[in-house]
Design an enzyme around this catalytic site. Structure first.
Site, PDB file in Angstrom:
ATOM      1  N   GLN A   1      -0.173  37.080   4.126  1.00 11.31           N
ATOM      2  CA  GLN A   1      -0.088  36.284   5.338  1.00 11.31           C
ATOM      3  C   GLN A   1      -1.035  36.829   6.410  1.00 11.31           C
ATOM      4  O   GLN A   1      -1.183  38.039   6.569  1.00 11.31           O
ATOM      5  CB  GLN A   1       1.342  36.270   5.861  1.00 11.31           C
ATOM      6  CG  GLN A   1       2.302  35.454   5.008  1.00 11.31           C
ATOM      7  CD  GLN A   1       2.104  33.962   5.167  1.00 11.31           C
ATOM      8  OE1 GLN A   1       1.374  33.505   6.031  1.00 11.31           O
ATOM      9  NE2 GLN A   1       2.753  33.186   4.311  1.00 11.31           N
TER      10      GLN A   1
ATOM     11  N   GLU B   1       3.630  34.551 -11.210  1.00  9.92           N
ATOM     12  CA  GLU B   1       2.393  34.414 -10.453  1.00  9.92           C
ATOM     13  C   GLU B   1       1.234  34.273 -11.439  1.00  9.92           C
ATOM     14  O   GLU B   1       1.191  34.958 -12.465  1.00  9.92           O
ATOM     15  CB  GLU B   1       2.196  35.646  -9.555  1.00  9.92           C
ATOM     16  CG  GLU B   1       0.838  35.817  -8.944  1.00  9.92           C
ATOM     17  CD  GLU B   1       0.432  34.653  -8.068  1.00  9.92           C
ATOM     18  OE1 GLU B   1      -0.716  34.180  -8.222  1.00  9.92           O
ATOM     19  OE2 GLU B   1       1.240  34.221  -7.223  1.00  9.92           O
TER      20      GLU B   1
ATOM     21  N   ASP C   1       7.567  29.072  -3.372  1.00 14.30           N
ATOM     22  CA  ASP C   1       6.561  29.288  -2.321  1.00 14.30           C
ATOM     23  C   ASP C   1       5.199  28.833  -2.841  1.00 14.30           C
ATOM     24  O   ASP C   1       4.312  29.646  -3.090  1.00 14.30           O
ATOM     25  CB  ASP C   1       6.534  30.772  -1.931  1.00 14.30           C
ATOM     26  CG  ASP C   1       5.556  31.071  -0.808  1.00 14.30           C
ATOM     27  OD1 ASP C   1       5.153  30.123  -0.103  1.00 14.30           O
ATOM     28  OD2 ASP C   1       5.183  32.254  -0.644  1.00 14.30           O
TER      29      ASP C   1
ATOM     30  N   CYS D   1       3.737  25.831   3.573  1.00 10.74           N
ATOM     31  CA  CYS D   1       2.691  25.934   4.593  1.00 10.74           C
ATOM     32  C   CYS D   1       2.058  24.582   4.880  1.00 10.74           C
ATOM     33  O   CYS D   1       1.143  24.500   5.703  1.00 10.74           O
ATOM     34  CB  CYS D   1       1.610  26.924   4.149  1.00 10.74           C
ATOM     35  SG  CYS D   1       0.798  26.488   2.593  1.00 10.74           S
TER      36      CYS D   1
ATOM     37  N   TYR E   1       5.618  31.357  -7.772  1.00  8.78           N
ATOM     38  CA  TYR E   1       4.385  31.559  -6.986  1.00  8.78           C
ATOM     39  C   TYR E   1       4.560  32.860  -6.196  1.00  8.78           C
ATOM     40  O   TYR E   1       4.335  32.914  -4.994  1.00  8.78           O
ATOM     41  CB  TYR E   1       4.097  30.392  -6.056  1.00  8.78           C
ATOM     42  CG  TYR E   1       4.106  29.023  -6.718  1.00  8.78           C
ATOM     43  CD1 TYR E   1       2.975  28.536  -7.371  1.00  8.78           C
ATOM     44  CD2 TYR E   1       5.245  28.223  -6.673  1.00  8.78           C
ATOM     45  CE1 TYR E   1       2.980  27.279  -7.968  1.00  8.78           C
ATOM     46  CE2 TYR E   1       5.268  26.966  -7.271  1.00  8.78           C
ATOM     47  CZ  TYR E   1       4.132  26.505  -7.920  1.00  8.78           C
ATOM     48  OH  TYR E   1       4.149  25.261  -8.519  1.00  8.78           O
TER      49      TYR E   1
END
Length: 415
Positions: free
Chosen positions: A249, A302, A346, A373, A280
């Protein structure tokens, strides 16, 4: 750059669109306008090629504000003086598309974007939350990661908004002070891209990616990266290894804020008798959250092998199973009869998509924490979940990226 009279329109701004542009109409056609505010009247220049011969055939136009004729009371001098409406649009750097609006009203507009997305794609009955402020102050100095570009003439700077043209600047107000100083110190650089990264130790890494000409049948690209430096980020008392060029982030408090939000909405939904999934998962932030909530059987998934290796190291004391795989393929191959507890979802900006949503549903989890997001991608996925019988029990929004159109949302879904 000059404009002809035919390129200029006087427009009344009626709303905000997803992506940081604003909505007007001209002779029945929608026009998406940059650097405006709902309620304003502006003079705007059509963006090529829409001002060309085929403009009349397009269902919408795009335009750039060149003059504010009737200003909103929420308009402020742009946080980034070089992006101010007084400059030609071609010379305004991108990345601070709401920087001309007071911070409280930025959050009002972000909530409006989320509300309209939920109404359109997620179905009725979900009220958009207030977008929560994370920082006090003027919303500057938060970017720990900045990408700059070097053109063929050696000029260093950000791209102009909606362009690949380098704009030299004398300030970087959204960047952390050390990152801004390192950016302004760059000189005599080869054409390419430069990434500046400030890790938890406060040091700024300057990572250069030099352009190279390839044979004519191969597109211009970049030389293969060397093995990236591994840096450490800290959330509460836990340390996370991550590649300097990997995903983390960009706001220094974002990981902690989102960790706390996921912890809060999943509290009571995690137990030690079920398998919990962090999808994710990156380098393991939310897998650690699941462990803190009491999970003892946790799988993080991932697609990046390096991120997965970091996740395994970061989470080694917690005995989390870190899997390298695309989430859709992992879920399609998932077998076993263990009970699924909580799932943290996510996804990237494009969202999870119907295939992944249906596969998560097939796991029959007790609860899902969705971290988003992108408000439109979130709304589409929530609509799919609701069609499968899920409820959106709680939703929170966070203004982690002041002066840009971006924000984060965390939602809790249960049966």
């Amino acid at each position: 750059m000059t404009s002809s009279a035919a390129d200029l329109l006087e427009l009344d701004i009626t709303g905000i669109a997803h992506g940081g542009t604003f909505i007007a109409r001209h002779e029945g056609r929608v026009v998406f306008v940059s650097d405006a505010i709902p309620g304003e009247r502006v003079r705007a220049r059509l963006i090529a090629p829409q001002s060309g011969a085929d403009a009349e055939t397009r269902s919408f136009w795009r335009a750039e504000t060149v003059e504010v004729l009737d200003a909103s009371p929420h308009r402020r001098p742009h946080l980034w003086a070089e992006a101010d409406v007084s400059r030609d649009p071609a010379d305004r750097p991108g990345g601070a598309d709401l920087g001309h609006i007071d911070l409280a009203h930025q959050r009002t507009l972000k909530r409006q974007v989320l509300s309209e997305a939920l109404d359109r794609f997620a179905g009725e009955g979900i009220e958009a939350p207030e977008i929560e402020a994370v920082d006090s102050g003027d919303g500057s100095g938060w970017r720990t990661r900045v990408t700059l570009h070097v053109d063929d003439d050696g000029q260093v700077g950000p791209f102009a908004a909606r362009s690949h043209r380098v704009v030299p600047v004398t300030s970087h107000p959204l960047a952390r002070p050390a990152v801004a100083a390192a950016a302004l110190a760059l000189s005599d650089e080869a054409p390419g891209r430069i990434e500046l990264v400030e890790a938890a130790d406060g040091k700024v890494r300057v990572i250069r990616r030099t352009e190279t000409e390839r044979p004519a049948h191969v597109q211009r690209g970049f030389r293969k990266r060397p093995t990236p430096e591994v840096i450490e980020e800290i959330v509460n008392d836990r340390r996370f290894q991550v590649d300097a060029t990997g995903f983390w982030q960009v706001h220094p408090r974002a990981a902690a804020v989102l960790d706390a939000a996921v912890y809060g909405i999943l509290d009571g939904h995690v137990d030690d008798g079920a398998t919990h999934f962090d999808l994710y998962g990156g380098v393991g932030l939310f897998a650690a959250t699941l462990a803190d909530l009491g999970g003892t059987d946790i799988v993080t998934v991932e697609s990046s092998p390096r991120a997965t290796r970091h996740a395994a190291a970061n989470l080694a004391p917690l005995a989390v199973n870190a899997v390298t795989a695309r989430v859709d393929k992992f879920l399609a191959s998932r077998t076993g009869s263990s009970r699924t507890g909580a799932v943290v979802l996510d996804p990237p900006r494009a969202g999870a998509g119907r295939q992944v949503v249906e596969a998560v549903h097939a796991l029959s989890p007790e609860a899902i924490a969705y971290v988003a997001c992108d408000p439109v991608a979130l709304a589409r996925d929530l609509g799919t979940f609701r069609g499968l019988g899920w409820n959106v029990d709680r939703i929170r929004g966070f203004d982690l990226f002041p002066h840009s159109h971006h924000f984060e949302v965390v939602a809790l879904l249960t049966r």
